[in-house]
Design a protein around this motif. Sequence first.
Motif, mmCIF file in Angstrom:
data_model
loop_
_atom_site.group_PDB
_atom_site.id
_atom_site.type_symbol
_atom_site.label_atom_id
_atom_site.label_comp_id
_atom_site.label_asym_id
_atom_site.label_seq_id
_atom_site.Cartn_x
_atom_site.Cartn_y
_atom_site.Cartn_z
ATOM 1 N N UNK A 50 33.352 65.093 -29.008
ATOM 2 C CA UNK A 50 33.253 64.880 -27.567
ATOM 3 C C UNK A 50 33.896 66.026 -26.798
ATOM 4 N N UNK A 51 33.239 66.459 -25.726
ATOM 5 C CA UNK A 51 33.846 67.369 -24.758
ATOM 6 C C UNK A 51 34.212 66.540 -23.528
ATOM 7 N N UNK A 52 35.420 66.724 -23.032
ATOM 8 C CA UNK A 52 35.906 65.958 -21.893
ATOM 9 C C UNK A 52 36.377 66.900 -20.799
ATOM 10 N N UNK A 53 35.782 66.772 -19.623
ATOM 11 C CA UNK A 53 36.228 67.507 -18.448
ATOM 12 C C UNK A 53 37.037 66.554 -17.557
ATOM 13 N N UNK A 54 38.124 67.059 -17.000
ATOM 14 C CA UNK A 54 38.933 66.232 -16.105
ATOM 15 C C UNK A 54 39.894 65.321 -16.835
ATOM 16 N N UNK A 99 39.709 57.813 -20.329
ATOM 17 C CA UNK A 99 38.643 58.141 -21.274
ATOM 18 C C UNK A 99 39.218 58.845 -22.499
ATOM 19 N N UNK A 100 40.156 59.762 -22.274
ATOM 20 C CA UNK A 100 40.783 60.461 -23.397
ATOM 21 C C UNK A 100 41.478 59.475 -24.320
ATOM 22 N N UNK A 101 42.190 58.535 -23.756
ATOM 23 C CA UNK A 101 42.888 57.540 -24.575
ATOM 24 C C UNK A 101 41.912 56.785 -25.469
ATOM 25 N N UNK A 102 40.799 56.325 -24.892
ATOM 26 C CA UNK A 102 39.832 55.558 -25.674
ATOM 27 C C UNK A 102 39.170 56.419 -26.747
ATOM 28 N N UNK A 103 38.928 57.684 -26.440
ATOM 29 C CA UNK A 103 38.341 58.580 -27.434
ATOM 30 C C UNK A 103 39.291 58.792 -28.613
ATOM 31 N N UNK A 150 30.827 60.982 -14.075
ATOM 32 C CA UNK A 150 31.491 59.967 -13.261
ATOM 33 C C UNK A 150 31.227 60.258 -11.793
ATOM 34 N N UNK A 151 30.498 59.373 -11.168
ATOM 35 C CA UNK A 151 30.152 59.476 -9.761
ATOM 36 C C UNK A 151 31.027 58.483 -8.997
ATOM 37 N N UNK A 167 38.546 48.724 -15.080
ATOM 38 C CA UNK A 167 39.793 49.321 -15.534
ATOM 39 C C UNK A 167 39.511 50.667 -16.188
ATOM 40 N N UNK A 168 40.542 51.485 -16.302
ATOM 41 C CA UNK A 168 40.383 52.770 -16.978
ATOM 42 C C UNK A 168 39.959 52.558 -18.429
ATOM 43 N N UNK A 169 40.406 51.482 -19.033
ATOM 44 C CA UNK A 169 40.040 51.167 -20.409
ATOM 45 C C UNK A 169 38.562 50.842 -20.526
ATOM 46 N N UNK A 170 38.053 49.996 -19.621
ATOM 47 C CA UNK A 170 36.652 49.613 -19.683
ATOM 48 C C UNK A 170 35.729 50.804 -19.430
ATOM 49 N N UNK A 171 36.127 51.682 -18.522
ATOM 50 C CA UNK A 171 35.301 52.858 -18.246
ATOM 51 C C UNK A 171 35.189 53.725 -19.500
ATOM 52 N N UNK A 172 36.319 53.968 -20.164
ATOM 53 C CA UNK A 172 36.296 54.768 -21.384
ATOM 54 C C UNK A 172 35.466 54.135 -22.481
ATOM 55 N N UNK A 173 35.642 52.848 -22.668
ATOM 56 C CA UNK A 173 34.887 52.157 -23.713
ATOM 57 C C UNK A 173 33.395 52.125 -23.398
ATOM 58 N N UNK A 174 33.053 52.001 -22.114
ATOM 59 C CA UNK A 174 31.643 51.991 -21.730
ATOM 60 C C UNK A 174 30.994 53.341 -22.012
#
Length: 224
Positions: free
Chosen positions: A3-7, A16-20, A111-112, A190-197
């Motif tokens: 995965x590449x993650x920006x931001x 998102x980083x945490x979930x990854x 992410x919009x 939540x930040x968790x749900x966004x990452x998992x989604x």
Amino acid sequence: MKVILFGATGMVGQGVLRECLLAPDVERVLAVGRGATGQQHEKLRELVHKDLSDYSSVEEQLKGYDACFFCLGISSAGMSEADYRRVTYDFAMAAARTLVRLNPGMTFVFVSGAGTDSTGQSRTMWARVKGETENALLQLPFKAAYMFRPAFIQPLHGVKSRTRLYRALYAVMGPLYPVWKTLIPKYVTTSEQVGRAMLHAVRRGAPKRVLENADINALGTGEA
């Protein structure tokens, strides 16, 4: 999965980083940004790159990835449309155009935000620019591309916004999250749900290319 993650230093990106890093099937995460995350993990690699409009000098480091989570963003408060467009549209498109050429089998998640206007006709500057960015990204030949439009995001697990105003807002609103979740579940996540989604969208796809807050929650809980 690579995965590449920006931001990664922003509130959404932190989650998102945490979930990854927690996901067993994520082999590597490359965090790209103007500064380092300050985190250390065996899966985490960092690419500090000052010019987010040009990746020609670092293309070799961007090859071989399966997904990109583009969480880079900024508040439009006090910004001119030209400056906001440079960060929102220009930076996203520079990254996406480079990545789709280097990794044609990639899934790209942007992410919009709730209220984004896909017609590009909104009088609200940020909604119009976000909508134009979504439309442009969806035209690129990625394996798949998804536009995430979260509404109120409750940060969890130590995740914090870098914006002082938002930190103050979350300090007030955070304790009321259980109430909002009960009264208006379609508009809180939540930040968790966004990452998992996001991870779910890469693994199994999503029912829509543009996902509103309720769709994100469904993916994040495995109900989609």
